[in-house]
Write a protein that holds these residues in place. Structure first.
Motif, PDB file in Angstrom:
ATOM      1  N   THR A  17       0.813  -1.215   0.000  1.00 24.27           N
ATOM      2  CA  THR A  17       0.000   0.000   0.000  1.00 24.27           C
ATOM      3  C   THR A  17       0.850   1.271   0.000  1.00 24.27           C
ATOM      4  O   THR A  17       0.310   2.370   0.064  1.00 24.27           O
ATOM      5  N   HIS A  18       2.164   1.114  -0.081  1.00 22.49           N
ATOM      6  CA  HIS A  18       3.085   2.256  -0.172  1.00 22.49           C
ATOM      7  C   HIS A  18       2.844   3.273   0.946  1.00 22.49           C
ATOM      8  O   HIS A  18       2.563   4.442   0.704  1.00 22.49           O
ATOM      9  N   THR A  19       2.950   2.824   2.178  1.00 20.47           N
ATOM     10  CA  THR A  19       2.708   3.698   3.324  1.00 20.47           C
ATOM     11  C   THR A  19       3.814   4.733   3.517  1.00 20.47           C
ATOM     12  O   THR A  19       3.646   5.664   4.283  1.00 20.47           O
ATOM     13  N   ARG A  20       4.935   4.561   2.846  1.00 21.64           N
ATOM     14  CA  ARG A  20       6.098   5.452   2.956  1.00 21.64           C
ATOM     15  C   ARG A  20       6.741   5.380   4.336  1.00 21.64           C
ATOM     16  O   ARG A  20       7.495   6.261   4.727  1.00 21.64           O
ATOM     17  N   LEU A  21       6.444   4.332   5.092  1.00 19.73           N
ATOM     18  CA  LEU A  21       7.054   4.153   6.407  1.00 19.73           C
ATOM     19  C   LEU A  21       8.222   3.180   6.304  1.00 19.73           C
ATOM     20  O   LEU A  21       8.121   2.152   5.637  1.00 19.73           O
ATOM     21  N   SER A  22       9.308   3.518   6.994  1.00 20.44           N
ATOM     22  CA  SER A  22      10.421   2.573   7.072  1.00 20.44           C
ATOM     23  C   SER A  22       9.981   1.385   7.926  1.00 20.44           C
ATOM     24  O   SER A  22       8.971   1.445   8.641  1.00 20.44           O
ATOM     25  N   ARG A  23      10.750   0.321   7.862  1.00 21.19           N
ATOM     26  CA  ARG A  23      10.420  -0.864   8.665  1.00 21.19           C
ATOM     27  C   ARG A  23      10.424  -0.515  10.156  1.00 21.19           C
ATOM     28  O   ARG A  23       9.548  -0.934  10.910  1.00 21.19           O
ATOM     29  N   THR A  24      11.385   0.307  10.563  1.00 19.71           N
ATOM     30  CA  THR A  24      11.480   0.712  11.961  1.00 19.71           C
ATOM     31  C   THR A  24      10.277   1.561  12.365  1.00 19.71           C
ATOM     32  O   THR A  24       9.687   1.348  13.435  1.00 19.71           O
ATOM     33  N   ALA A  25       9.887   2.513  11.510  1.00 17.99           N
ATOM     34  CA  ALA A  25       8.734   3.366  11.813  1.00 17.99           C
ATOM     35  C   ALA A  25       7.451   2.539  11.870  1.00 17.99           C
ATOM     36  O   ALA A  25       6.605   2.759  12.737  1.00 17.99           O
ATOM     37  N   PHE A  26       7.327   1.592  10.952  1.00 18.12           N
ATOM     38  CA  PHE A  26       6.135   0.735  10.946  1.00 18.12           C
ATOM     39  C   PHE A  26       6.069  -0.105  12.219  1.00 18.12           C
ATOM     40  O   PHE A  26       5.013  -0.227  12.838  1.00 18.12           O
ATOM     41  N   ASP A  27       7.212  -0.677  12.626  1.00 18.36           N
ATOM     42  CA  ASP A  27       7.259  -1.459  13.871  1.00 18.36           C
ATOM     43  C   ASP A  27       6.866  -0.597  15.067  1.00 18.36           C
ATOM     44  O   ASP A  27       6.141  -1.042  15.962  1.00 18.36           O
ATOM     45  N   LEU A  28       7.338   0.647  15.085  1.00 19.27           N
ATOM     46  CA  LEU A  28       6.997   1.555  16.176  1.00 19.27           C
ATOM     47  C   LEU A  28       5.497   1.828  16.207  1.00 19.27           C
ATOM     48  O   LEU A  28       4.871   1.825  17.270  1.00 19.27           O
ATOM     49  N   CYS A  29       4.904   2.033  15.044  1.00 19.19           N
ATOM     50  CA  CYS A  29       3.455   2.260  14.977  1.00 19.19           C
ATOM     51  C   CYS A  29       2.688   1.045  15.500  1.00 19.19           C
ATOM     52  O   CYS A  29       1.704   1.202  16.237  1.00 19.19           O
ATOM     53  N   LEU A  30       3.129  -0.141  15.136  1.00 19.38           N
ATOM     54  CA  LEU A  30       2.464  -1.352  15.623  1.00 19.38           C
ATOM     55  C   LEU A  30       2.563  -1.467  17.142  1.00 19.38           C
ATOM     56  O   LEU A  30       1.601  -1.821  17.816  1.00 19.38           O
ATOM     57  N   GLU A  31       3.742  -1.129  17.682  1.00 15.16           N
ATOM     58  CA  GLU A  31       3.913  -1.176  19.136  1.00 15.16           C
ATOM     59  C   GLU A  31       3.008  -0.158  19.826  1.00 15.16           C
ATOM     60  O   GLU A  31       2.438  -0.439  20.886  1.00 15.16           O
ATOM     61  N   LEU A  32       2.881   1.026  19.233  1.00 22.47           N
ATOM     62  CA  LEU A  32       1.996   2.038  19.813  1.00 22.47           C
ATOM     63  C   LEU A  32       0.542   1.571  19.806  1.00 22.47           C
ATOM     64  O   LEU A  32      -0.191   1.774  20.773  1.00 22.47           O
TER      65      LEU A  32
END
Length: 85
Positions: free
Chosen positions: A45-60
């Motif tokens: 879906t081309h969220t433009r999030l890095s893997r680290t940023a995406f992981d952080l969002c999931l943790e939040l």
């Protein structure tokens, strides 16, 4: 006259089937296939999030942050970032 009642069935041992939940979100660290699938959907879906940023969002999200509030902040940050590139 005495009333006879049937004993309630005991709920037996709790069985763990699949990932555990915290609130309404799954704990991704207990389900590696789910974690991989979410990363794949993020890339598709081309969220433009890095893997680290995406992981952080999931943790939040797992910690209880409201999804709409997190999405609003992420969109704002990405728009701000694009202005300076």
């Amino acid at each position: 006259m005495s009333q006879e009642t049937e004993p309630e069935p005991s709920p037996g041992p709790k069985q763990e089937n699949g990932p555990t939940t915290t609130g309404s979100f799954l704990c991704l660290h207990t389900s590696p296939p789910l974690h991989i699938a979410l990363h794949g959907m993020s890339a598709l879906t081309h969220t433009r999030l890095s893997r680290t940023a995406f992981d952080l969002c999931l943790e939040l999200l797992e910690a209880g942050v409201k999804p709409q509030a997190l999405a609003d902040i992420v969109v704002h940050i990405l728009e701000f970032k694009e202005q300076f590139n």
